[in-house]
Design a protein around this motif. Structure first.
Motif, mmCIF file in Angstrom:
data_model
loop_
_atom_site.group_PDB
_atom_site.id
_atom_site.type_symbol
_atom_site.label_atom_id
_atom_site.label_comp_id
_atom_site.label_asym_id
_atom_site.label_seq_id
_atom_site.Cartn_x
_atom_site.Cartn_y
_atom_site.Cartn_z
ATOM 1 N N GLN A 56 -36.023 7.967 -42.950
ATOM 2 C CA GLN A 56 -35.808 7.258 -44.205
ATOM 3 C C GLN A 56 -37.141 6.816 -44.805
ATOM 4 O O GLN A 56 -37.357 6.949 -46.002
ATOM 5 C CB GLN A 56 -34.898 6.054 -43.978
ATOM 6 N N ASP A 59 -38.871 9.814 -46.253
ATOM 7 C CA ASP A 59 -38.229 10.186 -47.511
ATOM 8 C C ASP A 59 -38.684 9.280 -48.641
ATOM 9 O O ASP A 59 -38.968 9.745 -49.741
ATOM 10 C CB ASP A 59 -36.704 10.137 -47.385
ATOM 11 N N GLU A 62 -42.336 10.130 -49.552
ATOM 12 C CA GLU A 62 -42.396 11.372 -50.307
ATOM 13 C C GLU A 62 -41.917 11.162 -51.737
ATOM 14 O O GLU A 62 -42.496 11.688 -52.682
ATOM 15 C CB GLU A 62 -41.541 12.444 -49.629
ATOM 16 N N GLU A 63 -40.861 10.388 -51.880
ATOM 17 C CA GLU A 63 -40.305 10.109 -53.200
ATOM 18 C C GLU A 63 -41.313 9.362 -54.061
ATOM 19 O O GLU A 63 -41.521 9.700 -55.228
ATOM 20 C CB GLU A 63 -39.027 9.275 -53.048
ATOM 21 N N SER A 66 -44.120 11.772 -55.093
ATOM 22 C CA SER A 66 -43.718 12.743 -56.116
ATOM 23 C C SER A 66 -43.514 12.061 -57.463
ATOM 24 O O SER A 66 -43.832 12.634 -58.504
ATOM 25 C CB SER A 66 -42.442 13.479 -55.692
ATOM 26 N N ALA A 135 -24.015 11.537 -52.324
ATOM 27 C CA ALA A 135 -24.913 11.411 -51.171
ATOM 28 C C ALA A 135 -24.180 10.826 -49.968
ATOM 29 O O ALA A 135 -24.366 11.279 -48.835
ATOM 30 C CB ALA A 135 -26.110 10.543 -51.527
ATOM 31 N N ASN A 140 -26.527 12.644 -47.057
ATOM 32 C CA ASN A 140 -27.784 13.323 -47.325
ATOM 33 C C ASN A 140 -28.721 12.386 -48.088
ATOM 34 O O ASN A 140 -28.451 12.013 -49.227
ATOM 35 C CB ASN A 140 -27.517 14.586 -48.149
ATOM 36 N N ASN A 142 -31.573 13.092 -49.279
ATOM 37 C CA ASN A 142 -32.246 13.772 -50.380
ATOM 38 C C ASN A 142 -31.536 13.558 -51.703
ATOM 39 O O ASN A 142 -32.177 13.510 -52.752
ATOM 40 C CB ASN A 142 -32.383 15.268 -50.083
ATOM 41 N N ARG A 145 -32.539 10.316 -53.323
ATOM 42 C CA ARG A 145 -33.841 10.321 -53.981
ATOM 43 C C ARG A 145 -33.748 10.620 -55.472
ATOM 44 O O ARG A 145 -34.643 10.265 -56.222
ATOM 45 C CB ARG A 145 -34.757 11.355 -53.340
ATOM 46 N N GLN A 146 -32.695 11.262 -55.886
ATOM 47 C CA GLN A 146 -32.531 11.611 -57.295
ATOM 48 C C GLN A 146 -32.074 10.425 -58.140
ATOM 49 O O GLN A 146 -32.107 10.500 -59.358
ATOM 50 C CB GLN A 146 -31.525 12.753 -57.432
ATOM 51 N N ARG A 153 -30.266 3.160 -55.500
ATOM 52 C CA ARG A 153 -30.896 4.040 -54.507
ATOM 53 C C ARG A 153 -30.935 3.361 -53.139
ATOM 54 O O ARG A 153 -30.619 3.962 -52.116
ATOM 55 C CB ARG A 153 -32.299 4.434 -54.959
ATOM 56 N N GLN A 157 -29.065 4.572 -49.676
ATOM 57 C CA GLN A 157 -29.747 4.816 -48.401
ATOM 58 C C GLN A 157 -29.193 3.934 -47.289
ATOM 59 O O GLN A 157 -29.007 4.392 -46.158
ATOM 60 C CB GLN A 157 -31.253 4.589 -48.571
#
Length: 166
Positions: A56, A59, A62-63, A66, A135, A140, A142, A145-146, A153, A157
């Motif tokens: 987590q 993730d 990374e989020e 990005s 999700a 998931n 991922n 993350r959207q 969000r 999670q």
């Protein structure tokens, strides 16, 4: 004569103490095979939990990277919702959109039936709600993350983490 009596009493007390303490010390410090079996299953559970938390965190990192690279940092919040609001079932929110948002953030709204990937047609908070439900259904991270809204969000999670732990 008195010293011999004290010596005999001292030896008897030391022997009684050793007789009483030996099984306890043996069980705690020298019987490792049974303890190892018990602790192995416990360590696996802790390792699984740590691994999920690390995934987590990765993730989230990374989020953030990005989003920073794309110039679009989705740390927006529709409303500020506190733990008090969640405990009170969001009674302070009178407007319907605010009430729905509060209930989504607090996890008081049951997930809607999975509509496939129809979240693409939605916008704003409706899309975030749909992505959260999707999700959770797919378990998931991922998909979480959207979600643009920070509170939704995080709720997504946390809910997936709860589902995986159960």
């Amino acid at each position: 004569m008195k010293s011999k009596i004290f010596l005999i009493i001292y030896i008897i007390l030391a022997a009684a103490l050793a007789y009483w303490a030996y099984p306890i010390i043996k069980e705690r410090y020298f019987n490792q095979s049974e303890e190892a079996e018990k602790s192995d299953s416990y360590e696996i559970d802790l390792d699984e939990i740590k691994e999920m938390k690390n995934i987590q965190k990765e993730d989230e990192e990374e989020e953030e990277e990005s989003e920073k690279e794309s110039g679009e940092y989705g740390e927006s919040e529709f409303l500020e919702v506190d733990n008090e609001d969640c405990e009170n079932n969001c009674v302070e929110f009178t407007e319907e959109s605010d009430l729905r948002y509060c209930r989504q953030v607090c996890g008081l709204t049951p997930p809607e039936k999975e509509n496939g990937n129809s979240c693409e047609n939605l916008t704003g908070l409706e899309k975030d709600y749909c992505l959260k439900d999707l999700a959770i259904a797919k378990k998931n991270f991922n998909v979480c993350r959207q979600i643009k809204d920070k509170n939704i969000r995080e709720t997504c999670q946390n809910r997936i983490t709860e589902e995986l732990l159960e």
